[in-house]
Motif scaffolding. Sequence first.
Motif, PDB file in Angstrom:
ATOM      1  N   LEU A 215       0.811  -1.216   0.000  1.00 40.72           N
ATOM      2  CA  LEU A 215       0.000   0.000   0.000  1.00 40.72           C
ATOM      3  C   LEU A 215       0.845   1.267   0.000  1.00 40.72           C
ATOM      4  N   VAL A 216       2.087   1.159   0.438  1.00 41.03           N
ATOM      5  CA  VAL A 216       2.940   2.340   0.607  1.00 41.03           C
ATOM      6  C   VAL A 216       3.498   2.752  -0.754  1.00 41.03           C
ATOM      7  N   SER A 217       3.073   3.923  -1.224  1.00 40.74           N
ATOM      8  CA  SER A 217       3.537   4.422  -2.525  1.00 40.74           C
ATOM      9  C   SER A 217       4.848   5.183  -2.401  1.00 40.74           C
ATOM     10  N   ASN A 218       4.939   6.061  -1.401  1.00 37.88           N
ATOM     11  CA  ASN A 218       6.125   6.892  -1.223  1.00 37.88           C
ATOM     12  C   ASN A 218       6.324   7.179   0.261  1.00 37.88           C
TER      13      ASN A 218
ATOM     14  N   LEU B 155       1.403  15.787   0.804  1.00 34.59           N
ATOM     15  CA  LEU B 155      -0.008  16.139   0.656  1.00 34.59           C
ATOM     16  C   LEU B 155      -0.356  16.424  -0.799  1.00 34.59           C
ATOM     17  N   ASP B 156       0.492  17.189  -1.477  1.00 32.95           N
ATOM     18  CA  ASP B 156       0.221  17.531  -2.873  1.00 32.95           C
ATOM     19  C   ASP B 156       0.224  16.285  -3.758  1.00 32.95           C
ATOM     20  N   ASP B 157       1.152  15.380  -3.493  1.00 31.15           N
ATOM     21  CA  ASP B 157       1.204  14.156  -4.282  1.00 31.15           C
ATOM     22  C   ASP B 157      -0.053  13.324  -4.066  1.00 31.15           C
ATOM     23  N   ALA B 158      -0.543  13.279  -2.809  1.00 28.28           N
ATOM     24  CA  ALA B 158      -1.782  12.548  -2.522  1.00 28.28           C
ATOM     25  C   ALA B 158      -2.972  13.203  -3.210  1.00 28.28           C
ATOM     26  N   ARG B 159      -2.987  14.539  -3.270  1.00 26.40           N
ATOM     27  CA  ARG B 159      -4.068  15.249  -3.964  1.00 26.40           C
ATOM     28  C   ARG B 159      -4.105  14.869  -5.440  1.00 26.40           C
TER      29      ARG B 159
ATOM     30  N   ILE C  18      -1.294   5.341  -3.662  1.00 30.59           N
ATOM     31  CA  ILE C  18      -2.201   4.614  -2.778  1.00 30.59           C
ATOM     32  C   ILE C  18      -2.115   5.216  -1.375  1.00 30.59           C
ATOM     33  N   ARG C  19      -0.908   5.204  -0.788  1.00 30.32           N
ATOM     34  CA  ARG C  19      -0.707   5.841   0.506  1.00 30.32           C
ATOM     35  C   ARG C  19       0.706   6.418   0.574  1.00 30.32           C
ATOM     36  N   ASN C  20       0.796   7.709   0.833  1.00 32.52           N
ATOM     37  CA  ASN C  20       2.076   8.347   1.135  1.00 32.52           C
ATOM     38  C   ASN C  20       2.263   8.346   2.641  1.00 32.52           C
ATOM     39  N   VAL C  21       3.487   8.118   3.079  1.00 32.39           N
ATOM     40  CA  VAL C  21       3.755   7.967   4.505  1.00 32.39           C
ATOM     41  C   VAL C  21       4.911   8.865   4.914  1.00 32.39           C
ATOM     42  N   ILE C  22       4.715   9.614   5.995  1.00 36.56           N
ATOM     43  CA  ILE C  22       5.799  10.362   6.625  1.00 36.56           C
ATOM     44  C   ILE C  22       6.491   9.414   7.601  1.00 36.56           C
TER      45      ILE C  22
END
Length: 359
Positions: free
Chosen positions: A330-333, A344-348, A353-357
Amino acid sequence: MLAAVCHGFGSPLTVEEVELAPPGPGEVSVRLTACAICHSDISFVDGWWGGTLPAVYGHEAAGVVTEVGAGVEGLMPGDHAVVTLVRFCGECFFCERGMPVLCETRFALDEVSPLRFPDGRPIAQGARTAAFAEHATVHASQVVPVPAEIPAASACLLACGVATGFGAVAWTVDVEKGESVVVVGVGGVGVNSVQAAALGGADPVVAVDVSTMKLEAARSFGATHTIDPAAGDVREAVLALTGGRGADFVISTVGAVPVIEQCLGLVRRGGTTVIVGMTADGVTAPFDPGMLAHDNARIVGSKMGSVRPPDHVQELAGLYLEGRLKLDELVSNEYRLDAVNEALDDARGGESIRNVIVF
């Protein structure tokens, strides 16, 4: 500690020094190791649901317990844990009926945020979690121990996206083997609805999305068929896959009125439409109540997949360790905290699928 602070709706977050209060009675402090970007965070940051500013958002988190307050049982410093936004008392009307996502109790943290600027000005604890930060202090009910061998970037997904999507199929409604499921919108939530439907033996499991990348991902998570609305009529395609009747269950994960209206047209007579994606405050969607009654159809809301965190988060963790639940995929980046706006911008943009900090 450092936290990403929202000073104005629709404006970029700023990473600043923030002070965090230690845990009070019934509370827990957690050193965060990862926090995923949920679309609800974007909605909060963009001001869909209003709220108090400045605020720290982020609610799909994992970390290590550092300190527990008086009266906390079952949690110890050093525990690896998932941190959710579901804060519950276990005793109110809803909690006694197994619906902690609807808990009606007000907590000390609801009255006074644990976050402050160094000069003493308060900062709102967004989504009752404020996990775009290096540490969080939350109510003990929000913290669920999980095995340390689950990578942080995968474990944090159990806090919201996985639970919400999986639970919409497995806990809000009870999809049985052989029943047809259509999931409209297969991002970080919807792909987990697909995963739950496939794991439960649903057939067919149909994923609908405008993103080729997401449709390909849905296939890998168990979708038997995929539909791109740009390539043809979605309703005709669903009817063709379901004997001309429509689906037993349609899961709507996109908080947009046209999508919700579309979903209502994909369900069979006697079937169920599950509304997962949340619209902005005040938005309404039309439906024909006469046809709803005539068709004996149901529209069901699903908040956080009706999750009961102490039970369901550990259930999902167990499925992952057994190799039956996909999380890593699920982790895209992954991003550092100082790149939160990029995440946030990439998720927009809709192509993750899911960006994770990762802290």
